[in-house]
Write an enzyme that holds these catalytic residues in place. Structure first.
Site, short mmCIF file in Angstrom:
data_model
loop_
_atom_site.label_atom_id
_atom_site.label_comp_id
_atom_site.label_asym_id
_atom_site.label_seq_id
_atom_site.Cartn_x
_atom_site.Cartn_y
_atom_site.Cartn_z
N ASP A 156 0.81 -1.23 0.00
CA ASP A 156 0.00 0.00 0.00
C ASP A 156 0.84 1.28 0.00
OD1 ASP A 156 -3.00 1.06 1.89
OD2 ASP A 156 -2.37 1.32 -0.19
N LYS A 216 -8.81 14.14 -3.21
CA LYS A 216 -9.16 13.59 -1.89
C LYS A 216 -9.15 14.69 -0.85
CE LYS A 216 -5.83 11.77 0.38
NZ LYS A 216 -4.69 10.84 0.60
N1 LIG Z 1 -2.87 8.12 -3.62
C1 LIG Z 1 -3.37 7.06 -4.24
O1 LIG Z 1 -3.96 7.15 -5.30
C2 LIG Z 1 -3.16 5.71 -3.60
C3 LIG Z 1 -2.44 5.62 -2.41
C4 LIG Z 1 -2.25 4.37 -1.85
C5 LIG Z 1 -2.76 3.24 -2.45
N2 LIG Z 1 -3.46 3.37 -3.60
C6 LIG Z 1 -3.99 2.14 -4.19
O2 LIG Z 1 -3.57 2.02 -5.53
C7 LIG Z 1 -4.57 1.32 -6.26
C8 LIG Z 1 -4.90 2.12 -7.51
O3 LIG Z 1 -5.45 3.34 -7.14
P1 LIG Z 1 -6.23 4.16 -8.30
O4 LIG Z 1 -6.64 5.47 -7.73
O5 LIG Z 1 -5.41 4.14 -9.53
O6 LIG Z 1 -7.51 3.24 -8.50
P2 LIG Z 1 -8.32 2.96 -9.85
O7 LIG Z 1 -9.51 2.21 -9.46
O8 LIG Z 1 -8.43 4.20 -10.64
O9 LIG Z 1 -7.31 2.00 -10.68
C9 LIG Z 1 -7.29 0.62 -10.46
C10 LIG Z 1 -7.31 -0.04 -11.84
O10 LIG Z 1 -7.14 -1.42 -11.66
C11 LIG Z 1 -7.98 -2.09 -12.57
N3 LIG Z 1 -8.10 -3.44 -12.04
C12 LIG Z 1 -8.86 -3.87 -11.03
N4 LIG Z 1 -8.66 -5.20 -10.83
C13 LIG Z 1 -7.69 -5.57 -11.71
C14 LIG Z 1 -7.03 -6.78 -12.00
N5 LIG Z 1 -7.31 -7.90 -11.32
N6 LIG Z 1 -6.08 -6.81 -12.97
C15 LIG Z 1 -5.78 -5.68 -13.65
N7 LIG Z 1 -6.39 -4.49 -13.44
C16 LIG Z 1 -7.33 -4.44 -12.48
C17 LIG Z 1 -9.23 -1.25 -12.62
O11 LIG Z 1 -9.96 -1.45 -13.82
C18 LIG Z 1 -8.66 0.16 -12.56
O12 LIG Z 1 -8.42 0.66 -13.86
C19 LIG Z 1 -5.76 1.14 -5.32
O13 LIG Z 1 -5.72 -0.16 -4.75
C20 LIG Z 1 -5.50 2.17 -4.23
O14 LIG Z 1 -6.04 1.80 -2.98
C21 LIG Z 1 -3.67 4.55 -4.19
O1 LIG Z 2 -3.03 9.35 1.71
P1 LIG Z 2 -2.87 7.95 2.24
O2 LIG Z 2 -3.58 7.73 3.53
O3 LIG Z 2 -1.44 7.49 2.29
O4 LIG Z 2 -3.57 6.99 1.19
C1 LIG Z 2 -4.81 7.20 0.58
C2 LIG Z 2 -5.95 7.17 1.55
O5 LIG Z 2 -5.95 8.34 2.30
C3 LIG Z 2 -7.26 7.09 0.80
O6 LIG Z 2 -8.28 6.97 1.75
C4 LIG Z 2 -7.29 5.87 -0.09
O7 LIG Z 2 -8.44 5.87 -0.81
C5 LIG Z 2 -6.15 5.91 -1.06
O8 LIG Z 2 -6.12 4.67 -1.76
C6 LIG Z 2 -4.86 6.02 -0.35
O9 LIG Z 2 -4.64 4.84 0.38
#
Ligand SMILES: NC(=O)c1ccc[n+]([C@@H]2O[C@H](COP(=O)([O-])OP(=O)(O)OC[C@H]3O[C@@H](n4cnc5c(N)ncnc54)[C@H](O)[C@@H]3O)[C@@H](O)[C@H]2O)c1
Ligand SMILES: O=P([O-])([O-])O[C@@H]1[C@@H](O)[C@H](O)[C@@H](O)[C@H](O)[C@@H]1O
Length: 550
Positions: free
Chosen positions: A303, A396
């Protein structure tokens, strides 16, 4: 990228293919006695640190390539590669990598002749992958091309989206491994691009994709990064996924509890690719951990630590480090992107709640004075709330309240409001994870010819909410970890930040001109004395790069 930092020491050899360094690793063990006494036992290990100097042709494959993080990351790299500029209401913008330690960060490397600290760009300390030369590919359950995905994400300004169109609309995600039960039901409407077959056959297809990408782009290595949806946790079941052999059998039987991300991780490791888990689920079930260990493949998770949680790891470090007692932490945020939509299901939210809450545990455990038995709560009340509000999109809104006990019955409450495009925080962090993973793959550390195997959770924990196999979440200790490993590769001691002396040159000149009284060097003379460097050269030619003091 060119390296313009060089260490002038006989303990570092810059060869064409390798940088070889002799490094004294100084550490200690500590024994806690029943009566409360602690005995500290320092030790030194002489290490040979060898870093391959040539950066191989590297590719990145993302699971979830078409999502907000995947499209934003790809757009950021391409915008920098093509030196794109664009306008918003705030004027003209140029592509950058703000938020990346590897591309923008600096490390302190010593004092100059004026006694001022010199800071070197991180990217110039050791040869690192140039992100504008990295090939990118990946998989997504949505067949949308990367330009349409970029527009769907609505993270970049409109003009930049349009300027990226010719570079991204030809990029199409490969068919993905997907099992609906592991994510929110609301994700079903984007599924039109998945592979079929047993879970093992699907893994084999992913492996074929990796080989295909490597051949087509003539790559030397590929790193796999999961930025797919957050999955619910897999159950760890003896006989199912507790060993690699059992996990392999379970995939051949398409066992229900084998998650998509575990299938990607298995494919990556079997193809010799490092794997990074940017989401909170337990992809690394014991069977995967065993396979990675046996194959000596670097894995890292879990994460991405981007904003609200990163700040928490700073504030907790400050509060506990200052002897203040955090007693209540409430972290609320709402977001309107697809991540927020997927997290609106209890089972996927639970994965995120675990990673967001766990970040305080090491700092609470670090101070038994504060949280001693009988002195009130043994740990802070800590609540995490995430809500899905489509209107705000990727922007966010995080609101936090920290209440701490301070001296003599006092209370201190801090309230923070933190708004950002989540993907613009995540993209440079994804870049750092890939660039440092690629660098650490080129580093070989030996003690008496025995190779030290890195624990990537410890080394890359700075970018993770729940670093694998490690106990450190304090942000500055984590950053110091990266800095000191880079220093070790250049035979530089761990940065002690003591500044006990301005510099040996200062003391030598001071001593020579004013004598040493009772073995104590006088206060440092004005730095001007040091500008005339020839004083030192005439009187004390340095031996082995170390100035000795008569
Ligand atoms: N700041 C951030 O954006 C942040 C921080 C920490 C963690 N994350 C994590 O990163 C991940 C992506 O975040 P996001 O904002 O891009 O989300 P998002 O939903 O926009 O992107 C995820 C993508 O994964 C695809 N997907 C889902 N299951 C899949 C699979 N089995 N194989 C291939 N593709 C698949 C979806 O179609 C989507 O396009 C999430 O799990 C989120 O919790 C994001
Ligand atoms: O900013 P942060 O706490 O490191 O991380 C984000 C969370 O605040 C948010 O709730 C979650 O949706 C995002 O995927 C990401 O995990």
């Amino acid at each position: 990228m060119p390296v313009n930092v060089k260490v002038n020491s006989p303990k570092v050899t810059y060869g064409g293919d390798f940088i070889k360094a002799k490094y004294n690793y100084e550490s200690s063990t500590a024994t806690q006695h029943p009566d409360g006494r602690i005995t500290i036992n320092p030790y030194t290990l002489e290490m040979d640190v060898t870093t391959a100097a040539k950066v191989p042709r590297t590719g990145l494959m993302m699971a979830g390539w078409g999502g907000n993080n995947g499209t934003t990351f790809t757009g950021m790299c391409l915008a920098n590669k093509h030196k794109l500029t664009w306008h918003s209401k705030r004027g003209e913008h140029k592509a950058d990598f703000l938020g990346s330690v590897s591309m923008i960060g600096t490390f302190p490397v010593g004092l100059n002749e004026d006694g001022e600290e010199v800071f070197a760009p991180v990217r110039h300390m050791l040869p690192m992958l140039d992100p504008t030369k990295m090939e990118i590919d990946g998989w997504d359950i949505s067949s949308m091309n990367l330009y349409d995905g970029l527009k769907r994400a609505a993270v970049f300004d409109w003009e930049l989206q349009e300027k990226l169109r010719p570079h991204m609309e030809q990029l199409k995600p490969r068919k993905a491994v997907f099992f609906q039960d592991f994510v929110a039901a609301n994700q079903a409407d984007r599924v039109d691009n998945v592979i079929t077959g047993t879970k093992y056959e699907q893994m084999e297809k992913l492996r074929a994709d990796i080989r295909d990408f490597k051949t087509k782009k003539n790559l030397d290595k590929i790193i796999i990064l999961w930025v797919g949806n957050t999955e619910r946790f897999s159950e760890v079941v003896p006989g199912l996924n507790d060993t690699w052999a059992n996990l392999e059998k379970s995939m051949k039987a398409s066992a229900h509890e084998v998650s998509p991300s575990t299938v990607y991780a298995a494919a990556a490791i079997l193809e010799g690719c490092a794997y990074i888990n940017g989401s909170p689920q337990n992809t690394f079930v014991p069977g995967i951990l065993e396979l990675a260990e046996k194959r000596r493949i670097m894995i890292c998770g879990d994460d991405l630590k981007t904003g609200q949680t990163k700040l928490k790891s700073v504030l907790m470090d400050y509060l506990v480090g200052a002897g203040l007692k955090p007693e209540s932490i409430v972290s609320y945020n709402h977001l309107g992107n697809n991540d927020g939509k997927n997290l609106s299901a209890p089972q996927t939210f639970r994965s995120k709640e675990i990673s967001k809450r766990g970040v305080v545990d090491d700092m609470v455990a670090s101070n038994k004075e504060l949280f001693a038995a009988g002195t009130g709560p043994q740990k802070p009340d800590h609540l995490v709330v995430i809500k899905y509000v489509p209107y705000v999109g990727d922007s966010k809104r995080a609101m936090d309240e920290y209440t701490s006990a301070i001296a003599m019955g006092g209370l201190n409450t801090m309230v923070i409001h933190n708004t950002c495009e989540d993907s613009l925080l995540a993209a440079p962090i994804m870049l750092d994870l890939v660039l440092f993973m690629e660098l650490f793959q080129r580093m070989d550390v030996k003690v008496n010819d025995e190779k030290i195997h890195f624990e990537m959770g410890q080394l890359l924990g700075y970018w993770m909410k729940a670093p694998l196999h490690t106990m450190t979440n304090s942000l500055f200790r984590q950053r110091s970890c990266i800095e000191n490993l880079v220093r070790a590769a250049l035979s530089l001691p761990a940065n002690n930040h003591l500044f006990l002396t301005k510099s040996p040159i200062t003391n030598v000149v001071e001593t020579l001109q004013n004598g040493v009284t009772n073995g104590v060097h006088k206060a440092v003379r004005e730095p001007s004395v040091l500008k005339n460097g020839n004083i030192l050269r005439n009187i004390l030619p340095s031996t082995n790069g170390v100035h000795s003091i008569n």
